[in-house]
Design an enzyme around this catalytic site. Structure first.
Site, PDB file in Angstrom:
ATOM      1  N   ASP A 149       1.057  -1.102  -0.018  1.00 41.68           N
ATOM      2  CA  ASP A 149       0.042   0.046   0.244  1.00 41.68           C
ATOM      3  C   ASP A 149       0.844   1.839   0.432  1.00 41.68           C
ATOM      4  OD1 ASP A 149      -2.537  -0.574  -0.092  1.00 41.68           O
ATOM      5  OD2 ASP A 149      -3.450   0.225   1.711  1.00 41.68           O
ATOM      6  N   LEU A 210     -12.212   8.213  -1.753  1.00 37.55           N
ATOM      7  CA  LEU A 210     -13.253   8.451  -0.446  1.00 37.55           C
ATOM      8  C   LEU A 210     -13.780   7.059  -0.056  1.00 37.55           C
ATOM      9  CD1 LEU A 210     -13.485  12.037  -1.002  1.00 37.55           C
ATOM     10  CD2 LEU A 210     -12.187  11.260   0.443  1.00 37.55           C
TER      11      LEU A 210
END
Length: 397
Positions: A149, A210
């Site tokens: 990540d 988001l």
């Protein structure tokens, strides 16, 4: 059909997909599944095969049993590892520290290096290692690849990556901005370049990832130059249950005046703060209903959330100097049109103008939501981290 198995192993769950790396970004995976409530008596495996859903409810002792049961269920429906050609396994690993800037072929040495990074991600890396160990035993003859990540953010310049604390302390304890959701930010920033059919180096993009967790990134010519999350995923934007940026002195204040332990403060900031801490809910559909009913706590939570989005947007506009595209992605970014509208409201003087009709269209693949006159092109682009991981994994096959 050659497929890649993509695993995302959590502390009590395993998400998995069998993905054709040649798929487009909006194609459904051939198989997707979830092993949940590992270690609990009410364990469950949910399997989705070409749109059909199958469920097995059974106690699941550990990750090894969970993945084996999932593979058995897949075999029963003729889509298991023994029946399909799995060419590689891609593992999502949350934290790669400063050690890993790109996907790595997993060896025993790499596993130990990931294990050494557990202090930087104590909630995530242990489970990632468990998933790797189990999968390598079940599928020992195919390459296993770790995709980090944090990898996309190794390009951050020192001014964005380093914190203004004692440099010796920072170096000793690995304290710096690592950033997260990197696979998603990289995926959508590449997609927008493909859509525009322009050279990567010519496009500057601000990406909004988001979801319940949320982050933003500034991408200059394909390279990340800033991001909102920090050493941990707690920093940055207001999130579903995480506080995002706060004054560090609040931690000392809670310890000294409220007598809270470090673990209690950790739990407060990670699980009982953010939109949920302010309003009581962390689902934006529920939040919208509360706002429509004029709930003042919901209004307050939403306004704080939007304020933080706009703060980072302004910061990244300055950092990039020129913004060509803005991309919204992940659950909230793709589906909450009111969030997109309010995040970019009143910015026409900066060349950002949303088209209300385009913005109101349902989430159905990549789409432009800015006006034709907008100098900055604004897109909604569904993220597909699993496809990105699958494509990385098969490169090692």
């Amino acid at each position: 059909m050659a497929l890649a198995l993509v695993l995302n192993s959590g502390s009590s769950s395993i998400k998995f997909q069998l993905v054709n790396p040649e798929n487009s970004a909006i194609d459904e995976p051939y198989v997707s599944g979830l092993v949940e409530q590992i270690g609990e008596p009410n364990g469950r495996i949910v399997l989705k095969i070409e749109g059909e859903k199958y469920t097995l409810e059974t106690p699941i002792a550990d990750h090894s049993e969970g993945l084996n049961l999932a593979f058995d269920l897949m075999d029963q429906h003729n889509c298991g590892p023994s029946q399909l050609e799995i060419t590689a396994v891609g593992h999502r690993v949350v934290h790669g520290g400063i050690l890993f800037s790109a996907p790595e072929l997993i060896t025993d040495e790499i596993v130990e290096m990931i294990r050494d990074l557990i202090p930087l991600a104590p909630l995530h890396n242990p489970a990632n290692v468990d998933g790797i160990d189990v999968a390598r035993k079940i599928l020992p003859d195919v390459p296993h690849v770790a995709v980090f990540d944090t990898g996309f953010f190794h390009s951050l310049p020192p001014a964005a990556a380093l914190y203004a604390i004692n440099k010796d302390v920072a170096a000793e304890h690995g304290i710096r901005r690592y950033g997260f959701h990197g696979t998603s930010h990289e995926f959508v920033s590449k997609r927008v370049v493909e859509i525009l059919e322009k050279p990567t180096e010519d496009i500057n993009t601000i990406t909004f990832h988001l979801g319940n967790g949320a982050s933003m990134a500034a991408v200059q010519g394909g390279r990340a130059v800033d991001t909102s999350m920090g050493m941990t995923p707690l920093a940055g934007l207001v999130m579903g249950t995480r506080s995002g940026d706060i004054d560090p002195g609040i931690v000392f204040h809670l310890s000294r005046t409220a007598g809270m332990s470090i673990d209690e403060i950790d739990n407060l900031l990670n699980k009982k703060s953010g939109v949920k801490g302010l309003s009581g809910v962390n689902d934006f559909r529920e939040l919208r209903e509360m706002i429509d009913n004029n709930d003042q706590d919901a209004w307050s939570a939403y306004n704080i959330y939007i304020h933080q989005l706009r703060r980072y947007l302004g910061s990244y506009m300055v950092a990039l100097g020129r913004v060509d595209t803005i991309v919204f992605t992940a659950g909230v970014g793709e589906n909450a049109q009111f969030v997109r509208e309010d995040a970019l409201a009143g910015l026409e003087m900066y060349g950002i103008e949303i088209d209300p009709e385009r913005n109101a269209l349902p989430n159905d693949g990549p789409r432009l939501i800015s006006t034709d006159a907008s100098k900055v092109k604004v897109f909604v682009i569904p993220t597909n981290e699993e496809l990105a991981i699958a494509r990385y994994a098969v490169k090692f096959a």
